[in-house]
Design an enzyme around this catalytic site. Structure first.
Site, PDB file in Angstrom:
ATOM      1  N   GLY A  36       5.991   2.920  13.239  1.00  0.00           N
ATOM      2  CA  GLY A  36       4.982   1.963  13.696  1.00  0.00           C
ATOM      3  C   GLY A  36       5.244   0.675  12.944  1.00  0.00           C
ATOM      4  O   GLY A  36       4.651   0.429  11.904  1.00  0.00           O
ATOM      5  N   THR A  37       6.149  -0.120  13.459  1.00  0.00           N
ATOM      6  CA  THR A  37       6.597  -1.279  12.681  1.00  0.00           C
ATOM      7  C   THR A  37       5.569  -2.406  12.647  1.00  0.00           C
ATOM      8  O   THR A  37       5.701  -3.309  11.838  1.00  0.00           O
ATOM      9  CB  THR A  37       7.947  -1.801  13.202  1.00  0.00           C
ATOM     10  OG1 THR A  37       7.873  -1.907  14.622  1.00  0.00           O
ATOM     11  CG2 THR A  37       9.064  -0.858  12.806  1.00  0.00           C
ATOM     12  N   ASN A  38       4.558  -2.349  13.505  1.00  0.00           N
ATOM     13  CA  ASN A  38       3.487  -3.364  13.385  1.00  0.00           C
ATOM     14  C   ASN A  38       2.786  -3.188  12.049  1.00  0.00           C
ATOM     15  O   ASN A  38       2.703  -4.124  11.250  1.00  0.00           O
ATOM     16  CB  ASN A  38       2.427  -3.203  14.476  1.00  0.00           C
ATOM     17  CG  ASN A  38       2.955  -3.524  15.851  1.00  0.00           C
ATOM     18  OD1 ASN A  38       4.078  -3.978  15.988  1.00  0.00           O
ATOM     19  ND2 ASN A  38       2.141  -3.289  16.862  1.00  0.00           N
ATOM     20  N   ASP A  39       2.276  -1.996  11.808  1.00  0.00           N
ATOM     21  CA  ASP A  39       1.544  -1.764  10.572  1.00  0.00           C
ATOM     22  C   ASP A  39       2.478  -1.780   9.372  1.00  0.00           C
ATOM     23  O   ASP A  39       2.115  -2.244   8.299  1.00  0.00           O
ATOM     24  CB  ASP A  39       0.776  -0.435  10.630  1.00  0.00           C
ATOM     25  CG  ASP A  39      -0.567  -0.625  11.340  1.00  0.00           C
ATOM     26  OD1 ASP A  39      -0.779  -1.714  11.892  1.00  0.00           O
ATOM     27  OD2 ASP A  39      -1.394   0.297  11.310  1.00  0.00           O
ATOM     28  N   HIS A  67      -4.864  -7.982  18.709  1.00  0.00           N
ATOM     29  CA  HIS A  67      -5.363  -7.015  19.690  1.00  0.00           C
ATOM     30  C   HIS A  67      -5.148  -7.527  21.107  1.00  0.00           C
ATOM     31  O   HIS A  67      -4.631  -6.821  21.973  1.00  0.00           O
ATOM     32  CB  HIS A  67      -6.854  -6.761  19.435  1.00  0.00           C
ATOM     33  CG  HIS A  67      -7.479  -5.820  20.428  1.00  0.00           C
ATOM     34  ND1 HIS A  67      -8.166  -6.255  21.529  1.00  0.00           N
ATOM     35  CD2 HIS A  67      -7.486  -4.468  20.471  1.00  0.00           C
ATOM     36  CE1 HIS A  67      -8.587  -5.198  22.209  1.00  0.00           C
ATOM     37  NE2 HIS A  67      -8.189  -4.105  21.581  1.00  0.00           N
ATOM     38  N   MET A  98      25.089 -34.051  15.123  1.00  0.00           N
ATOM     39  CA  MET A  98      26.145 -34.784  14.419  1.00  0.00           C
ATOM     40  C   MET A  98      26.518 -36.041  15.192  1.00  0.00           C
ATOM     41  O   MET A  98      26.022 -36.306  16.284  1.00  0.00           O
ATOM     42  CB  MET A  98      27.332 -33.863  14.192  1.00  0.00           C
ATOM     43  CG  MET A  98      27.030 -32.859  13.080  1.00  0.00           C
ATOM     44  SD  MET A  98      28.360 -31.709  12.798  1.00  0.00           S
ATOM     45  CE  MET A  98      28.452 -30.869  14.362  1.00  0.00           C
ATOM     46  N   TYR A 152      15.320   6.774  20.048  1.00  0.00           N
ATOM     47  CA  TYR A 152      14.797   5.972  21.152  1.00  0.00           C
ATOM     48  C   TYR A 152      13.964   4.813  20.631  1.00  0.00           C
ATOM     49  O   TYR A 152      13.550   4.811  19.470  1.00  0.00           O
ATOM     50  CB  TYR A 152      13.935   6.838  22.095  1.00  0.00           C
ATOM     51  CG  TYR A 152      12.675   7.344  21.459  1.00  0.00           C
ATOM     52  CD1 TYR A 152      11.509   6.561  21.444  1.00  0.00           C
ATOM     53  CD2 TYR A 152      12.626   8.598  20.854  1.00  0.00           C
ATOM     54  CE1 TYR A 152      10.350   7.014  20.837  1.00  0.00           C
ATOM     55  CE2 TYR A 152      11.470   9.055  20.239  1.00  0.00           C
ATOM     56  CZ  TYR A 152      10.338   8.265  20.235  1.00  0.00           C
ATOM     57  OH  TYR A 152       9.192   8.691  19.628  1.00  0.00           O
ATOM     58  N   ARG A 174      -0.649   9.839  20.253  1.00  0.00           N
ATOM     59  CA  ARG A 174      -1.147   9.568  18.905  1.00  0.00           C
ATOM     60  C   ARG A 174      -2.621   9.935  18.828  1.00  0.00           C
ATOM     61  O   ARG A 174      -3.415   9.521  19.676  1.00  0.00           O
ATOM     62  CB  ARG A 174      -0.978   8.086  18.587  1.00  0.00           C
ATOM     63  CG  ARG A 174      -1.505   7.723  17.201  1.00  0.00           C
ATOM     64  CD  ARG A 174      -1.248   6.281  16.867  1.00  0.00           C
ATOM     65  NE  ARG A 174      -2.117   5.387  17.614  1.00  0.00           N
ATOM     66  CZ  ARG A 174      -2.070   4.065  17.525  1.00  0.00           C
ATOM     67  NH1 ARG A 174      -1.165   3.480  16.767  1.00  0.00           N
ATOM     68  NH2 ARG A 174      -2.883   3.313  18.214  1.00  0.00           N
ATOM     69  N   ARG A 228      32.538 -25.896  29.575  1.00  0.00           N
ATOM     70  CA  ARG A 228      31.903 -24.930  28.665  1.00  0.00           C
ATOM     71  C   ARG A 228      31.073 -23.950  29.494  1.00  0.00           C
ATOM     72  O   ARG A 228      30.856 -24.157  30.695  1.00  0.00           O
ATOM     73  CB  ARG A 228      31.038 -25.644  27.637  1.00  0.00           C
ATOM     74  CG  ARG A 228      29.959 -26.480  28.258  1.00  0.00           C
ATOM     75  CD  ARG A 228      29.157 -27.204  27.200  1.00  0.00           C
ATOM     76  NE  ARG A 228      28.289 -28.190  27.842  1.00  0.00           N
ATOM     77  CZ  ARG A 228      27.509 -29.031  27.173  1.00  0.00           C
ATOM     78  NH1 ARG A 228      27.494 -29.041  25.877  1.00  0.00           N
ATOM     79  NH2 ARG A 228      26.743 -29.891  27.828  1.00  0.00           N
ATOM     80  N   SER A 252       7.946   8.452  14.293  1.00  0.00           N
ATOM     81  CA  SER A 252       7.955   7.277  15.148  1.00  0.00           C
ATOM     82  C   SER A 252       7.523   6.113  14.273  1.00  0.00           C
ATOM     83  O   SER A 252       6.425   6.121  13.711  1.00  0.00           O
ATOM     84  CB  SER A 252       6.991   7.462  16.309  1.00  0.00           C
ATOM     85  OG  SER A 252       6.978   6.284  17.080  1.00  0.00           O
ATOM     86  N   CYS A 254       7.702   2.721  17.864  1.00  0.00           N
ATOM     87  CA  CYS A 254       6.708   2.447  18.883  1.00  0.00           C
ATOM     88  C   CYS A 254       5.919   1.182  18.562  1.00  0.00           C
ATOM     89  O   CYS A 254       4.903   0.909  19.164  1.00  0.00           O
ATOM     90  CB  CYS A 254       5.786   3.645  19.091  1.00  0.00           C
ATOM     91  SG  CYS A 254       4.877   4.092  17.613  1.00  0.00           S
ATOM     92  N   ARG A 256      -1.852   5.692  23.137  1.00  0.00           N
ATOM     93  CA  ARG A 256      -2.979   5.464  22.228  1.00  0.00           C
ATOM     94  C   ARG A 256      -4.204   6.104  22.850  1.00  0.00           C
ATOM     95  O   ARG A 256      -4.524   5.828  24.008  1.00  0.00           O
ATOM     96  CB  ARG A 256      -3.229   3.964  22.056  1.00  0.00           C
ATOM     97  CG  ARG A 256      -2.211   3.274  21.172  1.00  0.00           C
ATOM     98  CD  ARG A 256      -2.378   1.778  21.265  1.00  0.00           C
ATOM     99  NE  ARG A 256      -1.875   1.353  22.560  1.00  0.00           N
ATOM    100  CZ  ARG A 256      -0.803   0.590  22.733  1.00  0.00           C
ATOM    101  NH1 ARG A 256      -0.146   0.125  21.710  1.00  0.00           N
ATOM    102  NH2 ARG A 256      -0.403   0.274  23.947  1.00  0.00           N
ATOM    103  N   GLY A 316      23.161 -32.926  19.333  1.00  0.00           N
ATOM    104  CA  GLY A 316      22.475 -34.066  18.733  1.00  0.00           C
ATOM    105  C   GLY A 316      22.438 -34.054  17.228  1.00  0.00           C
ATOM    106  O   GLY A 316      21.868 -34.949  16.601  1.00  0.00           O
ATOM    107  N   LYS A 369      34.376 -27.551  21.694  1.00  0.00           N
ATOM    108  CA  LYS A 369      34.849 -28.629  22.551  1.00  0.00           C
ATOM    109  C   LYS A 369      36.369 -28.745  22.474  1.00  0.00           C
ATOM    110  O   LYS A 369      37.055 -28.762  23.512  1.00  0.00           O
ATOM    111  CB  LYS A 369      34.190 -29.945  22.115  1.00  0.00           C
ATOM    112  CG  LYS A 369      34.593 -31.161  22.939  1.00  0.00           C
ATOM    113  CD  LYS A 369      34.102 -32.465  22.303  1.00  0.00           C
ATOM    114  CE  LYS A 369      32.666 -32.795  22.621  1.00  0.00           C
ATOM    115  NZ  LYS A 369      32.463 -33.334  23.979  1.00  0.00           N
ATOM    116  N   GLU A 402       4.289   4.363   9.248  1.00  0.00           N
ATOM    117  CA  GLU A 402       3.814   2.978   9.311  1.00  0.00           C
ATOM    118  C   GLU A 402       3.216   2.534   7.978  1.00  0.00           C
ATOM    119  O   GLU A 402       2.779   1.400   7.832  1.00  0.00           O
ATOM    120  CB  GLU A 402       2.774   2.835  10.428  1.00  0.00           C
ATOM    121  CG  GLU A 402       1.662   3.854  10.347  1.00  0.00           C
ATOM    122  CD  GLU A 402       0.739   3.871  11.571  1.00  0.00           C
ATOM    123  OE1 GLU A 402       0.566   2.815  12.195  1.00  0.00           O
ATOM    124  OE2 GLU A 402       0.195   4.951  11.874  1.00  0.00           O
TER     125      GLU A 402
END
Lengths: 900, 900
Positions: B784-787, B473, B108, B869, B635, B357, B782, B849, B579, B106, B27, B763
């Site tokens: 597999g960051t989920n697992d 899923h 402060m 990638y 896969r 702003r 590759s 992936c 898959r 909000g 500000k 993974e």
């Protein structure tokens, strides 16, 4: 000078020594050593292991100097043995045997009686005066050469070997049953027939030239190093390919040259008990293989090994040869300062030593021999400790089946917890308790166990499950209880409804007797008698020496005062893991626990927890008292809450009645707590974080117990409160705040303080990565390598049995990682966790409380990576103590090697 | 010279500039900038953020120079504003406002009308001629000061604030309803009453001294930086504590001084569409808060923003002030080269700017403004790209509900897959397919979904589940399909039997209409109308520019030719994950699949696999054709086999009938495949290792499809065969051998070769540790960051919902790690995997992936750690492309900062 590939031995001297095992192989080095000691060995020479590698590198060719060196060595052998290789009148016969650095029994080839042909056999007959023996030797040689060197083998597994077929036909034609009933002429005919078989089958002539025979045999042995069988064996036993095998060419001697000949094997001490007696067996007029094959019953060498007075000892039969043998065994043992396993042959009255090597022994014998030898001044304490294999100790600590008893093994499973147990089959925990109350010995048989089965497991003699691996619930609990268990016995088809199981075509019903060998994983029908081990003074002695050597502490995993006492008796220096969940299953506790789970709000939970508090306090009081000032690590509640609720309709109804709530409410709760992967669900500190009141109650119980014990009995306690399943620093600080607050509150109520620590179990892979952050507030780490292995590999220990076994067989994994810590992967995570943790807190106390804490290889790893202690189930404490000492000895050995 | 803590502004100049945001707060910096630009702002000064830190460090004391600097600055303000602070005749009133580097709305405190007391209020009345206004201002000031500075607040949440109580009573006593109905005298009485409340409640007198008032207010603002609310907000938004807040002291101006006064907010372009029009609202005789509070309806500033012709525009009402405002907005936009959000007040005809702003805008507006500004020459392409938030793009790619439509939200769940969908409720996949076949629009409602539900999900407009998280899923499949999904809607009680669900007291039956807002996670009753987005040329333009900038490739996760085509249209450069398991569910395929699973031996499995081969080949043919030479990562089979068998009794019976086997056999198979933790069970390459014939069939199908496509249509393919769930190098080499062998066989059948690679999904945590070994034979990784997240954290994504939400709320985790990649822990495992992998194979191709591949923060991470990638679901491809460009821009920004 060209490189030396051939090392001669015989005639009281040798080119090699026992130290040259890597170059000459075990067998060659020991024969050389014997020869140097003036012990009569048939002369011969060893072609080095180096040649094996050179031979491979040169594409199965030999360097020219080999031939020269062999001819020179053979000339020496001829001189010593007084016979000539290929000589028609006085032929020298030789054997060709493999011999690697380490024994690879049955993996490589052997050829005997080399040097026989149509001419030399006549010379042999003339010299020995035993025509039948000579033709039989020739027949055996052609057969062996045809098989091993020329590769004339049956075409498929179903077929019999061609030589065996001819032999059988010959016996049929002669109307006799035994080989020994064939005459010299029959055998002579067989030699011709065998040669014809080789000609037909392989299109080559059997070589009459002894030198050709010798080269062929050497090549066969070197070649067998790279045979499929040997390669597989090396993979499984992790033996490097480039070690190679040596080849031993040695003059033949014969124990089957009539009644003045014989052969035997002996140990310089009793391999079963360790007693200092010369223990051995022999057979007259026999070859070495006859002693072990069991066709004829061998006789004891002396009175000491006689089991009935009508047995004829060698000492009586051939007192002179026996006297020489006795001198030799004493010389060998005092020379090697170790119990030896020896082989000898007496040829027409003359004793020849064929082999000496380390004698295998039982755990009891290993302990006794080690202690005796120290007392005899043969070895020092360190050597004594290093001679007892930690893994072997299990044998000593659990009852075992009487080795003389008859057994009917009906199935095999995983040897989940050692020991021997017999009992009557029951299928439900309730039944187990009921039967046990009536004084019945029972074996609890389950598809898999859950904490609901604790009561029954506690009452059972042994536990048998169809599912689950070495670290399944059943296995872990059983080991903790020191109770025999076979897990993952996949052949069992269990039918709870009809209370029976089937295995193959056999049906075993409730009440039937079975016996479990938890060390072998064998399930047996009936009641096999057992023998209880007596831990002698020698055992205590070895353990004391081990304690002097080891540097890493040994604690125990124990959940009750009783287990704690057992562990202390076994030498535990503290508790590394007290699981608190087992404490919630007995009697009224489970009711209060369930009340807490069913509560709709925090007030309801707190009310139920208030009921649990006194129970927990009493539990800890008892444990602290037994541990008498030793540190006690207590893990806060770990399993998911659904484990405390009944899953079977019947039990749900019963619970509803008892608690005065509707079955629907219980079903709904069970449903809402259901998880697809409970292993990765709402458990450990995740429970404590969402229900801090649980942690608060547990912490309060711990501190109240410690304060009460100090106040009443003036006994100090050192509780180490452990937060399970921490993966983020936030979880730990959240729980630590709850614990510290409870401590403060209790201390101010009692007016004094107790020394305590708050730390965490490191069992989530991520915790190893952020260990530096966690160590900012955590005062100790205890590696939970069971879960770390589960998550690091992504293997559910309950389900991985399906493929883990195959992985080990295929060589994808060297071992079951739940049994032996995977140092390459999980071990590196552990190391990372320790390094990072200590980077923040240099004096971070680090231990392990997974099942690996009692496994010797893993204990060595824990020592190497600088842990402060290992913790294992009470019955494994001595194993861990010994393994810890071995780790130090091994390290010192390596350091000495470096210094050289 | 002493340190400068106070920066003055006003009168066409300022000590600070817009660049000094870190020192002056957002500000303060923008007011200074406006002042420098000659734009009329009420004069004032900013106390730096640095002082906030100094103030904390000095234990809430100020350095002495602050007072001097403030008095000097105040003197300047007085000069410019022509009034004096505390002067009885011509009093200057000021406001005190916080202003941090980043907006913390909000969080402060603010105090207005400082300088009023019993004397100055009289001077103000004399000057303004508006008694009521002056007493009202005074009343508001005492109230605000009492609350904010003196802390007179209600004692509990249930109570009303004491000042509010007094105000309400006053209105009651006067018989009026609105504050504005109170007279000057009423307000004067209230001032006294308020002061009495302060005296009673806090035991202090309201300070009459304006300087005391000012210091109190400054202290309150600095103090509020360390208030509980602000600390929590900073934790959640990861704002460092030491940034501090600035304090802006500024002369008051009033939009509520009668009809010649007013106040308003405006945007320099339309924030909804991005159209280049001046867009704003105002109110006459009002204060700023009145415009936003909604008590009075604001009016449009001009014709462009008029929605009906009877609205009175500022342009018409106050043409002169409007003209000045117009000049200012044009000046501001061209100065900042960015769309501005401005606030202004007109006090008795004179226009004052209070704030400028960055203007917030919709995704569509962001795109249009960015492209327009490039065309207008205001900004370059890079800046344009950086101005569109990748996460916002989702809004553009999915249909949305008509914002004007009426909605009845009945429950909230997780916004699992964005979009808007309406349809009739069905509960079973079969029903979904049946209803859809009849042309019904349906919403599939399930407790949770499994691969068995694919058919129904495919037919549904949207999917609603009671369980499961952002990567359940349902969520994963829905995002893959670009289909709207709400997951984990815990309030739903689904009753499959009666085909209904309850939510609170409402019952929704099969066939009832509901609408899902997948972006907000809102479940609504009935059929809410939607609007389909039109991807304009501007969108294409921004994406092209993004592609010019980004360095990391963007691929898609697609399992069908249709999805592949959608992704290519969205700019995918290849497939990062196909898959194959989804391919086994349609029609006859599932039968053959089940036949394979039921087979007792390898021959039986091979027979069944032979039936599956042509289906698989056709699938791959179609995908390769669409991808037209782009790389396609396939896969091998990943899920445990039990997912392919029916679990419900009814379906098992049906399957038995169809396959001509007994129900018992099916039940036995389902039982034997049952796993306690299927996530960590017999799946991925563990299947391929124990049943190599499955991998062999899949590899064959891939290579046959590629060869066939080349032969028939001369289209090249670049298959990258991916082995899932590898944790040990042995698993990979085992599977690679099977794949390579299949390739060789197929190539020799076709007489030509296809360019292919064999790599692995990383993974399993252990795979990251031993990545160097795996990369010896693996040609690509590759992640597999989920697992990897599931196993690294030990969180089952299906079960973690129970505590993950609480973890984020409690600040234990900054985000749901299944949504935003956990860089601290899992990210380090990823980095380790890349580094170790490339240490063995420098040119190792690396991608991601997991679901994170389409999440902007995670894409930036992937760029930073050097991946080749990212791969994400088709509808997230544009998001990833843009995020990848942002990553480059951010990196360049940092590099430039370093260069300085």
């Amino acid at each position: 000078m060209s490189r030396k590939y051939v090392y001669a031995f015989g005639g009281g001297k040798a080119d090699g020594t026992a130290e040259m095992r890597n170059l000459l192989g075990g067998k060659g080095a020991n024969i050389a050593e014997m020869s140097n000691l003036g012990i009569p060995v048939p002369a011969g020479f060893t072609i080095t292991t180096e040649m094996c590698t050179v031979y491979s590198k040169l594409n199965r060719q030999y360097p020219p100097e080999l031939d020269i060196q062999i001819r020179e060595a053979m000339a020496d052998v001829e001189k010593i043995m007084g016979a000539r290789f290929g000589d028609q009148e006085n032929p020298l016969l030789v054997s060709v045997r493999s011999g690697a650095r380490v024994s690879m029994p049955g993996m490589m080839d052997t050829v005997l009686n080399i040097g026989l042909n149509e001419q030399t056999v006549k010379g042999l007959i003339a010299n020995s005066g035993n025509e039948r023996f000579c033709w039989d030797s020739y027949r055996r040689f052609v057969q062996m050469y045809g098989d091993v060197v020329l590769g004339l083998k049956p075409e498929s597994k179903e077929e019999e070997a061609p030589f065996e077929v001819a032999l059988t036909e010959k016996k049929k034609a002669r109307g006799v049953e035994l080989d020994s009933d064939l005459t010299a002429d029959d055998l002579k005919e067989l030699v011709d027939e065998f040669k014809a078989l080789i000609r037909q089958g392989k299109g080559v002539e059997f070589p009459e030239d002894p030198w050709k025979q010798l080269w062929g045999s050497i090549e066969a042995v070197f070649g067998s190093w790279n045979g499929a069988r040997a390669i597989k064996y090396r993979q499984l036993n992790r033996i490097p390919d480039d070690w190679g095998t040596a080849v031993n060419v040695q003059a033949m001697v014969y124990g089957n040259m009539g009644e003045g000949s014989g052969t035997g094997v002996a140990f310089t001490r009793d391999p079963a008990t360790g007693q200092k007696i010369f223990y051995g067996e022999y057979l007259l007029n026999a070859q070495g293989e006859d002693v072990v094959s069991g066709i004829r019953t061998p006789q004891p060498v002396n009175k000491d090994t006689q089991s009935s007075p009508d047995q004829e000892t060698l000492e009586e039969k051939m007192p002179e040869a026996y006297k020489i043998l006795e001198d030799i065994y004493l010389k060998l043992e005092s020379h090697y300062r170790e119990m030896q396993d020896i082989e000898f042959t007496i040829q027409q009255g003359k004793l020849w030593m064929l082999q000496t090597r380390l004698g295998k022994r039982t755990a009891a014998a290993a302990v006794k021999i080690a202690v005796d030898m120290v007392n005899e001044g043969l070895i020092d304490k360190k050597t004594a400790v290093s001679r007892v294999e930690p893994a072997q100790l299990d044998q000593l600590l659990h009852p075992t089946f009487d080795p003389k008893a008859e057994k009917t093994v009906i199935a095999k499973g995983l040897p989940a917890s050692p020991g021997a147990a017999s009992g009557r089959v029951v299928f439900h925990s309730d039944d187990a308790e009921e039967w046990a109350a009536k004084g019945e010995k029972i074996i609890l048989v389950r598809i898999e166990t859950s904490p609901e089965d604790i009561g029954g497991m506690n009452e059972a003699q042994g536990i048998l499950t169809a599912f689950g691996g070495m670290t399944s619930h059943a296995a872990v609990v059983a080991r903790g209880m020191g109770k025999c268990c076979i897990a993952g016995c996949g052949a069992l088809e269990i039918n709870y409804k009809d209370k029976l199981f089937k295995v193959n075509n056999l049906t075993v019903k409730e009440g039937d007797w079975v016996s479990l060998d938890g060390s072998a994983g064998e399930l047996m029908l009936g009641q096999v008698p057992t023998v209880v081990p007596d831990l002698s003074g020698d055992f205590t002695q070895i353990m004391e020496w081990a304690d002097e050597i080891r540097k890493i502490g040994v604690r125990t995993n124990a959940d009750t005062p009783h287990d704690s006492q057992v562990a202390v008796n076994f030498g535990a220096e503290g508790i590394g893991l007290t699981r608190t969940e087992h404490m919630f299953f007995e009697g009224d506790r489970i009711k209060a626990m369930r009340e807490m789970i069913l509560a709709d709000d925090i007030e309801g939970r707190k009310r139920a927890l208030t009921k649990l508090l006194p129970y927990q306090r009493d539990d800890f009081y008892g444990i602290f008292k037994v541990m008498d000032g030793r540190p006690v690590t207590i893990r806060l509640l770990d399993p998911p809450l659904h484990e405390f609720l009944p899953h079977e309709e019947k039990n749900q109804a019963e619970m509803a009645r008892e608690m005065g709530v509707s079955v629907e409410k219980i079903k709904a709760k069970v449903g809402s707590l259901h998880e697809l992967n409970p292993m990765l669900g709402h458990r450990g500190c995740r429970l404590g974080t969402t229900y801090p009141e649980i942690s608060e109650m547990q912490a309060r119980a711990i501190f109240e117990a410690a304060c009460e014990l100090k106040k009443k009995e003036n006994i100090e306690s050192h509780p180490e409160v452990m937060v399970p399943l921490v993966g983020t620093v936030g979880e730990f600080t959240d729980q630590k705040a709850v614990i510290d607050k409870a401590a403060e509150a209790v201390f101010s109520e009692y007016g004094f303080k107790i020394d305590y620590m708050v730390g965490t179990m490191i069992e989530i892979p991520r915790a190893c990565i952020v260990a530096d952050k966690i160590a900012e507030t955590a005062e100790f780490f205890s590696f939970g390598t069971n879960d770390l292995t589960q998550m690091g590999f992504g293997y559910s220990r309950d389900d991985a049995g399906k493929f883990l076994h195959e992985y080990v067989v295929k060589g994808i994994l060297p071992e079951d990682p739940f049994h032996v810590l995977d140092q390459e992967g999980i071990g590196e995570l552990v190391q990372m966790g320790i390094q990072r943790g200590r980077s923040t807190r240099a004096d971070l106390k680090v231990g392990i409380c997974g099942e690996h804490g009692g496994e010797p290889q893993s204990v060595e790893f824990c020592h190497r990576v600088g842990m402060n202690y290992v913790s294992c189930s009470p019955y494994r404490v001595p194993v861990a103590r010994l393994a810890a000492a071995h780790a130090v000895i091994k390290e010192q050995g390596k350091a000495e090697l470096k210094d050289v």
